[in-house]
Design a protein around this motif. Sequence first.
Motif, PDB file in Angstrom:
ATOM      1  N   SER A  80      48.413  32.547  44.896  1.00 48.10           N
ATOM      2  CA  SER A  80      47.180  32.915  45.591  1.00 48.10           C
ATOM      3  C   SER A  80      46.055  31.938  45.246  1.00 48.10           C
ATOM      4  CB  SER A  80      46.774  34.335  45.196  1.00 48.10           C
ATOM      5  OG  SER A  80      45.476  34.646  45.683  1.00 48.10           O
ATOM      6  N   THR A  81      45.135  31.776  46.176  1.00 52.59           N
ATOM      7  CA  THR A  81      44.000  30.873  45.955  1.00 52.59           C
ATOM      8  C   THR A  81      42.689  31.635  45.732  1.00 52.59           C
ATOM      9  OG1 THR A  81      43.666  30.709  48.350  1.00 52.59           O
ATOM     10  CG2 THR A  81      45.055  29.034  47.307  1.00 52.59           C
ATOM     11  N   SER A 137      45.453  27.124  42.808  1.00 50.21           N
ATOM     12  CA  SER A 137      46.319  28.254  43.133  1.00 50.21           C
ATOM     13  C   SER A 137      46.819  28.900  41.846  1.00 50.21           C
ATOM     14  CB  SER A 137      47.502  27.815  43.997  1.00 50.21           C
ATOM     15  OG  SER A 137      48.304  26.873  43.312  1.00 50.21           O
ATOM     16  N   CYS A 195      43.465  36.093  38.818  1.00 51.00           N
ATOM     17  CA  CYS A 195      43.937  36.082  40.197  1.00 51.00           C
ATOM     18  C   CYS A 195      43.695  37.459  40.821  1.00 51.00           C
ATOM     19  CB  CYS A 195      45.422  35.733  40.224  1.00 51.00           C
ATOM     20  SG  CYS A 195      46.170  35.852  41.868  1.00 51.00           S
TER      21      CYS A 195
END
Length: 304
Positions: free
Chosen positions: A14-15, A8, A38
């Motif tokens: 967020s992944t 993450s 990201c």
Amino acid sequence: MVYELLESCPVCGSTTFRDKLVVQDKSVSQELFTIVQCQNCGFQFTNPRPRAEHIGKYYESDAYVSHNSGAQGLINRVYKVARYFTVRHKVALLTQLHGGRRGQLLDYGCGTGHFLAGAKKAGWQVTGLEPNARARQDATARLGQPILEPAALATLPPASFDAVTLWHVLEHVHSLHETLEQLLHVLKPSGHLLIAVPNPDSLDAQHYRQEWAAYDVPRHLYHFVPATMGQLLARHGLRIIQTLPLTLDAYYVSMLSEKQRSPERAGGPITVLKAGFQSNQYAAQRSGQYSSLLYVAQRSPAAG
């Protein structure tokens, strides 16, 4: 070597990432590391990365000048000349932020202690934390007082420092959020947090791309730009009150980047001066995206 894969984003959680660059560690191991970005917040970080207990081997170089005051060679001589001027500038800025008064200063990741020595000479009461044993010993001798290991941060009195500084340090810290929380715990409510980091949105970063020396993988775990630094600090109840350029870094980083190129591609002093000048001009005339930026932060009013 054992690596850890972050699943993450350290800033937004967020992944979903995308690969941005593959960069070689040309300083020590010659290994390749991937910098991901990201897709939600844009934060860039080295992933996978060596675990904290194994990262020490990637600092094992006599040329790593921030850990070794005796490092030689042209680049290190240039670094030391620039350091003389930047230390004076940093101490003057610190005193200005504190209303012209001196106070209590914590320098996290103080290296060989030159900044702390300058601040102490100017009248600040100083405390230094440094993970590298050789640098810690050097700084202790320079200041005439003990320099502590980073684990000592948890033992320092709360709200005891008027200023906390990290000069090109936060990008090295594995436990990003825990460390920021501990630093804020010892910072006075009205105190200043100063964080200097490289900026991959600078023109010299765009020019050198994967050969940009300030990526410095895997020692640099994170690659901050103004937007993501703002998001990270906001998570901890901080607001950036000033973003200041570190203009000499464009020349120094360009010099390191040229050195890392193959001999047939590497440029000399004129190339370095041109790259550094153009980077600073680009930042000054357009966007403030200098090679390195100093973020001055304080607690947001809502955070108390």
